[in-house]
Design a protein around this motif. Structure first.
Motif, PDB file in Angstrom:
ATOM      1  N   VAL A 193      20.388  -5.218  10.856  1.00 22.09           N
ATOM      2  CA  VAL A 193      19.070  -5.815  10.670  1.00 22.09           C
ATOM      3  C   VAL A 193      18.688  -5.692   9.199  1.00 22.09           C
ATOM      4  N   GLN A 194      18.207  -6.787   8.645  1.00 24.42           N
ATOM      5  CA  GLN A 194      17.731  -6.757   7.263  1.00 24.42           C
ATOM      6  C   GLN A 194      16.254  -7.116   7.229  1.00 24.42           C
ATOM      7  N   LEU A 195      15.540  -6.462   6.318  1.00 26.27           N
ATOM      8  CA  LEU A 195      14.124  -6.722   6.140  1.00 26.27           C
ATOM      9  C   LEU A 195      13.911  -7.271   4.737  1.00 26.27           C
ATOM     10  N   GLN A 196      13.060  -8.292   4.635  1.00 29.22           N
ATOM     11  CA  GLN A 196      12.794  -8.919   3.342  1.00 29.22           C
ATOM     12  C   GLN A 196      11.282  -8.966   3.125  1.00 29.22           C
ATOM     13  N   ALA A 197      10.811  -8.154   2.185  1.00 27.46           N
ATOM     14  CA  ALA A 197       9.383  -8.126   1.886  1.00 27.46           C
ATOM     15  C   ALA A 197       9.062  -9.112   0.776  1.00 27.46           C
ATOM     16  N   SER A 198       7.880  -9.701   0.864  1.00 30.76           N
ATOM     17  CA  SER A 198       7.439 -10.645  -0.155  1.00 30.76           C
ATOM     18  C   SER A 198       5.916 -10.697  -0.161  1.00 30.76           C
ATOM     19  N   GLY A 199       5.373 -11.406  -1.132  1.00 34.40           N
ATOM     20  CA  GLY A 199       3.936 -11.620  -1.168  1.00 34.40           C
ATOM     21  C   GLY A 199       3.189 -10.792  -2.190  1.00 34.40           C
ATOM     22  N   GLY A 200       3.884  -9.898  -2.870  1.00 33.00           N
ATOM     23  CA  GLY A 200       3.219  -9.111  -3.880  1.00 33.00           C
ATOM     24  C   GLY A 200       2.831  -9.958  -5.081  1.00 33.00           C
ATOM     25  N   GLY A 201       2.069  -9.352  -5.954  1.00 37.99           N
ATOM     26  CA  GLY A 201       1.648 -10.059  -7.151  1.00 37.99           C
ATOM     27  C   GLY A 201       0.497  -9.342  -7.814  1.00 37.99           C
ATOM     28  N   LEU A 202      -0.218 -10.087  -8.616  1.00 41.67           N
ATOM     29  CA  LEU A 202      -1.347  -9.552  -9.368  1.00 41.67           C
ATOM     30  C   LEU A 202      -2.641 -10.000  -8.712  1.00 41.67           C
ATOM     31  N   ALA A 203      -3.545  -9.058  -8.498  1.00 38.15           N
ATOM     32  CA  ALA A 203      -4.852  -9.369  -7.932  1.00 38.15           C
ATOM     33  C   ALA A 203      -5.918  -8.613  -8.698  1.00 38.15           C
ATOM     34  N   GLN A 204      -7.112  -9.115  -8.659  1.00 39.78           N
ATOM     35  CA  GLN A 204      -8.236  -8.412  -9.257  1.00 39.78           C
ATOM     36  C   GLN A 204      -8.843  -7.458  -8.237  1.00 39.78           C
ATOM     37  N   ALA A 205      -9.476  -6.448  -8.723  1.00 38.16           N
ATOM     38  CA  ALA A 205     -10.177  -5.519  -7.829  1.00 38.16           C
ATOM     39  C   ALA A 205     -11.172  -6.303  -6.981  1.00 38.16           C
ATOM     40  N   GLY A 206     -11.174  -5.986  -5.702  1.00 35.25           N
ATOM     41  CA  GLY A 206     -12.018  -6.712  -4.767  1.00 35.25           C
ATOM     42  C   GLY A 206     -11.345  -7.900  -4.118  1.00 35.25           C
ATOM     43  N   GLY A 207     -10.192  -8.257  -4.631  1.00 38.63           N
ATOM     44  CA  GLY A 207      -9.465  -9.405  -4.115  1.00 38.63           C
ATOM     45  C   GLY A 207      -8.588  -9.064  -2.936  1.00 38.63           C
ATOM     46  N   SER A 208      -7.775 -10.032  -2.558  1.00 37.30           N
ATOM     47  CA  SER A 208      -6.925  -9.888  -1.377  1.00 37.30           C
ATOM     48  C   SER A 208      -5.510 -10.371  -1.663  1.00 37.30           C
ATOM     49  N   LEU A 209      -4.590  -9.808  -0.935  1.00 43.24           N
ATOM     50  CA  LEU A 209      -3.196 -10.258  -0.921  1.00 43.24           C
ATOM     51  C   LEU A 209      -2.670 -10.077   0.490  1.00 43.24           C
ATOM     52  N   ARG A 210      -1.691 -10.901   0.862  1.00 46.01           N
ATOM     53  CA  ARG A 210      -1.021 -10.703   2.135  1.00 46.01           C
ATOM     54  C   ARG A 210       0.465 -10.533   1.885  1.00 46.01           C
ATOM     55  N   LEU A 211       0.978  -9.394   2.315  1.00 49.39           N
ATOM     56  CA  LEU A 211       2.407  -9.129   2.229  1.00 49.39           C
ATOM     57  C   LEU A 211       3.078  -9.560   3.527  1.00 49.39           C
ATOM     58  N   SER A 212       4.301 -10.033   3.380  1.00 51.18           N
ATOM     59  CA  SER A 212       5.086 -10.448   4.539  1.00 51.18           C
ATOM     60  C   SER A 212       6.392  -9.680   4.569  1.00 51.18           C
ATOM     61  N   CYS A 213       6.876  -9.427   5.758  1.00 53.32           N
ATOM     62  CA  CYS A 213       8.177  -8.785   5.939  1.00 53.32           C
ATOM     63  C   CYS A 213       8.940  -9.600   6.981  1.00 53.32           C
TER      64      CYS A 213
END
Length: 114
Positions: free
Chosen positions: A1-21
């Motif tokens: 089984v392999q896992l692939q994470a993505s979705g990181g990046g730069l955000a400002q304080a108070g902002g949002s990001l969604r990571l995927s695996c």
């Protein structure tokens, strides 16, 4: 089984990001999914858990701000991060385990600017 994470990046304080695996095989083969994070010189910190029974748990530092979810049909796990803080800056890893093995994905960098 392999896992692939993505979705990181730069955000400002108070902002949002969604990571995927993305899981390379049926996610049903994995009992528990985790999200960890790590900053330079520190040990990996457990951030969120999603069990096969559907229960979730979170580190105190992210409770109320982060939400972990799973999409069995598409073999995906997500980490929705809201109200981001500079202290959330880290490399984030997804991890899966069943009774036979533990699987780690590669990290994805999250940087939160103040």
């Amino acid at each position: 089984v392999q896992l692939q994470a993505s979705g990181g990046g730069l955000a400002q304080a108070g902002g949002s990001l969604r990571l995927s695996c993305a899981v390379s095989r049926s996610i049903l083969e994995i009992n528990t999914m985790h999200w960890y994070r790590q900053t330079p010189g520190e040990q990996r910190e457990l951030v969120a858990i999603f069990t096969s029974g559907g229960s979730t748990d979170y580190a105190d530092s992210v409770k109320g701000r982060f939400t972990v979810s799973k999409d069995n049909a598409n073999n995906m796990v997500y980490l929705q991060m809201s109200s981001l803080k500079p202290d959330d800056t880290a490399v984030y890893y997804c991890r899966g385990e069943n009774r036979f093995e533990v699987y780690w994905g590669q990290g994805t960098q999250v940087t939160v600017s103040s």
